[in-house]
Design an enzyme around this catalytic site. Structure first.
Site, PDB file in Angstrom:
ATOM      1  N   GLY A  18      35.103  34.263  37.334  1.00  0.00           N
ATOM      2  CA  GLY A  18      35.858  33.467  36.378  1.00  0.00           C
ATOM      3  C   GLY A  18      35.396  33.540  34.942  1.00  0.00           C
ATOM      4  N   GLY A  20      35.271  36.345  33.180  1.00  0.00           N
ATOM      5  CA  GLY A  20      36.027  37.364  32.471  1.00  0.00           C
ATOM      6  C   GLY A  20      35.386  38.729  32.421  1.00  0.00           C
ATOM      7  N   LYS A  21      34.443  39.004  33.335  1.00  0.00           N
ATOM      8  CA  LYS A  21      33.746  40.296  33.256  1.00  0.00           C
ATOM      9  C   LYS A  21      34.672  41.470  33.553  1.00  0.00           C
ATOM     10  CE  LYS A  21      31.737  39.968  37.909  1.00  0.00           C
ATOM     11  NZ  LYS A  21      32.292  38.628  38.212  1.00  0.00           N
ATOM     12  N   THR A  22      35.638  41.286  34.466  1.00  0.00           N
ATOM     13  CA  THR A  22      36.565  42.388  34.761  1.00  0.00           C
ATOM     14  C   THR A  22      37.414  42.717  33.546  1.00  0.00           C
ATOM     15  OG1 THR A  22      36.665  41.871  37.125  1.00  0.00           O
ATOM     16  CG2 THR A  22      38.511  43.104  36.207  1.00  0.00           C
ATOM     17  N   SER A  23      37.931  41.693  32.889  1.00  0.00           N
ATOM     18  CA  SER A  23      38.751  41.930  31.695  1.00  0.00           C
ATOM     19  C   SER A  23      37.961  42.626  30.606  1.00  0.00           C
ATOM     20  CB  SER A  23      39.302  40.594  31.180  1.00  0.00           C
ATOM     21  OG  SER A  23      40.110  39.974  32.149  1.00  0.00           O
ATOM     22  N   ASP A  45      33.661  44.470  42.699  1.00  0.00           N
ATOM     23  CA  ASP A  45      33.882  43.021  42.804  1.00  0.00           C
ATOM     24  C   ASP A  45      34.811  42.740  43.976  1.00  0.00           C
ATOM     25  OD1 ASP A  45      34.486  40.352  42.496  1.00  0.00           O
ATOM     26  OD2 ASP A  45      34.635  40.460  40.319  1.00  0.00           O
ATOM     27  N   THR A 502      40.389  34.553  39.522  1.00  0.00           N
ATOM     28  CA  THR A 502      39.168  34.933  40.225  1.00  0.00           C
ATOM     29  C   THR A 502      38.542  33.768  40.992  1.00  0.00           C
ATOM     30  OG1 THR A 502      38.725  36.710  38.643  1.00  0.00           O
ATOM     31  CG2 THR A 502      36.867  35.939  39.965  1.00  0.00           C
TER      32      THR A 502
END
Length: 584
Positions: A18, A20-23, A45, A502
């Site tokens: 949550g 925001g690491k993927t973004s 992930d 997430t």
């Protein structure tokens, strides 16, 4: 962005769900690819949505991203990797070892440690010179291996046979049984991680004191094993302009600034980037290109249409809880979703109705006395010290199972006892002493053990099976803590999450894990919801619209019982504010 200046070949983004690491990983990949670099984006992930972000199907094979020349992506499925890993280890001994031993090995391989090591096994080939990676200037990883996994891989010697020979009944040694064949490759991969010229770790966080404390612990753990090339990115900071006209936005802004001013000392030493909160969902190239820019959000006025959302309150859930007159209520969920606050609000609501309540926590970051900021009739509060309980448990295991091990075996056991599973087991044993009270009063527990830990306790026969065997022989009635957790009349599990993609996916995975242990969660609590408030901030209003999708998903897919807790202007500290929080 400082973390993008002179980037090394490997970039690892890590942080809890949550933040925001993927973004940020996707936005980084796009920026480097569009600057002319050949980039491979890899996700390990479990809640990965990289494919959704780009609007294509990726999966477990390298796939070109058509809209971005020079960019390819790969999604490693950790669960599939873990299953394949289990099959390789258990297959050779199935039919040779007794069934109960095989079952024990399978359970040893069911948890988070196996998933981490199996995922690392999958992307190890990406960290060394190989034909697969030869053509890429940068390889970006969404989710880094934990410090625990890396320490396990750094330990010398052979792992094969340690578990099968009965030298340990521990939580994370099983996954190591198949490592020896690729030890040189693993060592090369760990060396690459520790080489600051080749690797940079980006710690992603939010401007929340609890999140920043957790990131500080991650920083120290990884730095302690040689991964010192780290940057800090604090994501999702509300722009000051949003706070000028809206009381809710002003309160959020002030809380975030206070968290930034109180950032842990160890993080102040790191290069730091701040990323502003965006109103839009981060799907598609246009939005991702804007994520790492300083472009301010374009407000569309303050006369936003009202948001209608079905928002049953926490107090309404308590209406159903009180019907039994006593019982155990447990809050579960990932860090940073507000489990402690929700547990305190439930306990205060119960006590306010004249019912005796014992509120307890094992969260090292939880300060129940500060949250309550006072006393209340019928309410008693306690705290289990995870460090003390874990040390007591570790010493007991070393004195018993470790007594006859050689130096190599003891080193393995000591490392295993540093795993997160060890703390969960130790804390669960302390919780078990309190659970008995739930037969006469309400016991509200914050920070509960995961489903894997419960399965591990059950499958290894630590307590439940031993009691069951003895009591069956004597034809006596009995109830173990596991049985109480599995009985919905005695225990109600509240899964706490946020109305974001997430955290909801992670909560859904937790629910599946609990069901494997024979425990059915009773309700979900969606905490800190903007959609459940009234705001004149254009940015927050758009965020609230985005939340409706996740709230609808919880209500229609995941749980028959749920509550939506609004984001408050003031921190929910003190009995009255906790009662207000429960009332919605």
């Amino acid at each position: 962005m400082l973390f993008l200046k002179q980037p090394p070949r490997f970039l690892f983004f890590t942080g809890k769900g949550g933040v925001g690491k993927t973004s940020i990983a996707c936005a980084t990949a796009i920026q480097l690819a569009e600057s002319g670099k050949r980039v491979l984006l890899v996700s390990t992930d479990p809640a990965s949505n990289v494919g959704q972000v780009f609007g294509i199907n990726i999966g477990n094979h390298i796939t070109a991203v058509p809209a971005v020349p020079n960019l390819a992506a790969l999604e490693i499925d950790p669960q599939a990797a873990a299953q394949g890993y289990r099959d390789r280890i258990v297959g050779p001994v199935r039919g040779i070892l007794p069934d109960d031993v095989v079952k024990g090995i399978e359970e040893q391989l069911s948890g988070a440690c196996t998933t981490e090591i199996a995922a690392f096994d999958e992307f190890t080939a990406l960290l060394i010179d190989s034909p697969v990676t030869y053509n890429y200037d940068h390889i970006i990883f969404d989710t880094a291996p934990t410090g625990h996994t890396i320490r396990l891989l750094q330990l010398p010697g052979a792992w094969s046979g340690f578990l099968e020979k009965g030298k340990g009944n521990a939580s994370c040694l099983g996954p190591l049984a198949g490592l020896e064949k690729q030890r040189e490759q693993y060592e090369a991969a760990v060396d690459a991680l520790a080489d600051g010229k080749r690797t940079r770790l980006i710690l992603v966080a939010r401007a929340q004191q609890s999140t920043l404390r957790e990131v500080a612990r991650t920083h120290e753990e990884l730095a302690g094993i040689g991964l010192k090339q780290q940057h800090l990115v604090i994501n999702g900071i509300l722009p000051k302009i949003e706070a000028e006209t809206d009381p809710l936005a002003a309160a959020i802004y002030q809380r975030e600034q206070a968290a930034l001013n109180a950032i842990p000392e160890v993080l102040k030493q790191l290069p730091q980037d701040l990323v502003a909160l965006k109103a839009f969902d981060l799907f598609g190239l246009d939005t991702l290109r804007q994520l790492l820019t300083d472009t301010p959000y374009q407000q569309h006025g303050t006369n936003e249409s009202a948001i209608t959302v079905d928002k049953p309150s926490l107090s309404q859930l308590v209406d159903s809880i009180v019907a039994d007159g006593h019982g155990l209520v447990m809050t579960m969920g990932k860090g940073g979703v507000g489990k402690t606050t929700v547990a305190a609000a439930v306990a205060v609501e119960l006590a306010n109705r004249g019912l005796p309540v014992h509120l307890t926590t094992s969260d090292p970051a939880a300060h129940l006395s500060d949250t309550l900021n006072g006393t209340l009739d019928n309410l008693t509060v306690s705290r289990i010290d995870p460090h003390e309980e874990t040390e007591r448990y570790r010493q007991h295991v070393l004195d018993t199972k470790g007594a006859k091990l050689d130096a190599h075996g003891r080193a393995l056991l000591e490392e295993d006892l540093r795993s997160p599973c060890t703390e969960e087991i130790a804390v669960f044993q302390a919780f078990s002493r309190i659970i008995r009270e739930a037969g006469k009063k309400f016991v509200v527990m914050d920070t509960a053990p995961t489903g894997h830990t419960l399965l591990l306790l059950d499958a290894t026969g630590a307590y439940h099976r031993e009691v069951a065997r003895q009591m069956d022989k004597a034809h006596l009635q009995f109830t173990t803590p596991m049985m109480q957790l599995q009985d919905p009349k005695q225990t109600k599990i509240l899964i706490v999450t946020l109305a974001e993609k997430t955290p909801v996916l992670e909560a859904a995975n937790l629910q599946l894990d609990l069901r494997r242990a024979g425990i059915e969660p009773w309700a979900w609590v969606i905490n800190n919801s903007v959609a459940a408030t009234t705001t004149t901030s254009s940015l927050l209003h758009q965020r609230a619209l985005n939340e409706l999708v996740e709230i609808n998903s919880v209500a229609k897919v995941y749980s028959k019982h749920y509550a939506v807790v609004p984001m408050l202007k003031d921190e929910p500290i003190g009995v009255q504010r906790l009662l207000d929080l429960a009332a919605g």
